[in-house]
Motif scaffolding. Sequence first.
Motif, short mmCIF file in Angstrom:
data_model
loop_
_atom_site.label_atom_id
_atom_site.label_comp_id
_atom_site.label_asym_id
_atom_site.label_seq_id
_atom_site.Cartn_x
_atom_site.Cartn_y
_atom_site.Cartn_z
N LEU A 1 0.82 -1.21 0.00
CA LEU A 1 0.00 0.00 0.00
C LEU A 1 0.86 1.26 0.00
O LEU A 1 0.55 2.23 -0.70
CB LEU A 1 -0.93 -0.02 1.22
CG LEU A 1 -2.15 0.90 1.17
CD1 LEU A 1 -2.97 0.65 -0.09
CD2 LEU A 1 -3.01 0.70 2.41
N ARG A 2 1.95 1.23 0.75
CA ARG A 2 2.85 2.39 0.80
C ARG A 2 3.42 2.68 -0.60
O ARG A 2 3.42 3.82 -1.07
CB ARG A 2 3.97 2.12 1.81
CG ARG A 2 4.88 3.30 2.07
CD ARG A 2 5.61 3.16 3.40
NE ARG A 2 6.22 1.85 3.57
CZ ARG A 2 5.86 0.97 4.50
NH1 ARG A 2 4.90 1.26 5.36
NH2 ARG A 2 6.46 -0.21 4.59
N GLU A 3 3.90 1.64 -1.26
CA GLU A 3 4.50 1.82 -2.60
C GLU A 3 3.44 2.22 -3.63
O GLU A 3 3.68 3.07 -4.49
CB GLU A 3 5.20 0.53 -3.02
CG GLU A 3 6.43 0.22 -2.19
CD GLU A 3 7.06 -1.12 -2.53
OE1 GLU A 3 6.52 -1.83 -3.42
OE2 GLU A 3 8.11 -1.45 -1.94
N GLY A 4 2.25 1.61 -3.54
CA GLY A 4 1.18 1.94 -4.47
C GLY A 4 0.70 3.37 -4.29
O GLY A 4 0.46 4.09 -5.27
N ASN A 5 0.58 3.81 -3.05
CA ASN A 5 0.17 5.19 -2.78
C ASN A 5 1.17 6.19 -3.34
O ASN A 5 0.78 7.23 -3.90
CB ASN A 5 0.02 5.40 -1.27
CG ASN A 5 -1.21 4.72 -0.69
OD1 ASN A 5 -2.13 4.33 -1.40
ND2 ASN A 5 -1.22 4.56 0.63
#
Length: 320
Positions: free
Chosen positions: A296-300
């Motif tokens: 989620l961190r990388e996608g955000n």
Amino acid sequence: MDHVVLTGDRPTGPLHLGHYFGTLANRVALQDSHTMYVLIADYQVITDRDLPGEIQRNITELLLDYLAIGLDPARVTIFQHSAVPELNQLLLPFLSLVSVAELQRNPTVKDEIAHSSQQAVSGLMFTYPVHQAADILFCKGTLVPVGKDQLPHVEVARLVARRFNERYGPVFPVPEAMMGVRPLLKGLDGGKMSKSRGNAVHLSATEDETAALIRKARTDAERLITYDEERRPEVANLLTLGGLCLGRSPESIAEEIGDGGAAALKRLVTEAVNEFLRPIRKRRREHTEADVRQVLREGNERARERAIVILDEVRAAMGF
């Protein structure tokens, strides 16, 4: 043309087989040939309810479902609505392009208002289609996989894109709807399959939970199993579910069961569903909550980088 696909889900509870055969399987297939953004629409949870519920837990479970079915974060940008403020800033100029009368006529909003748990309709619910237009256009989405009930929302996104381009210059492509071809699965109680009604097999369900749900499924008193959607909808629905899991026609399964009755039908469908879910359950166990947070961190970050570029284009086109 290299299509940019925008799709996603609201984190309101676990995904089920209806979701899988309706949309999720198609996402897995599309990730190899298209640029894809998958939205976890957390802000949209409060369109039709007063509180978001166990929002963080639901987001984690949703992401685990995504990873379990085979969505690859290296090929797909999975991101959270509330983590991309630039996306939501598109809402203001987009609202200026749509009339109140057009929002009032939207049939999907009418239906969602009718089924809302809120005592009064919020402004957020009323402008829901414009929020979805921002979701689609923030990444210059060109292809939106939807069911029939979501087509009016895609039409609003098309309208917003055309009007923005006419008023301010060409910035957005006009997105197209991509209709699913899979048969619609009903709930095991004969009604609409739903996260909240306890009538669906969740992707995260255990073998025993799956067996118990199918055992309680509605059928009828006829012993000879036949596929007849109009006359025997509950039996037809179980045959459809078994057929989807086995990659066979429901008619061939009915012929195989013959006069074995409802017990034989439920036994076959239970085995088919559990066998189908076995690799999904295995992949789910391979991922931890730390994996989810990293994805989620990388996608955000990737989604926000894209949104910043598009918002700058919008501001420049508008003369800000």
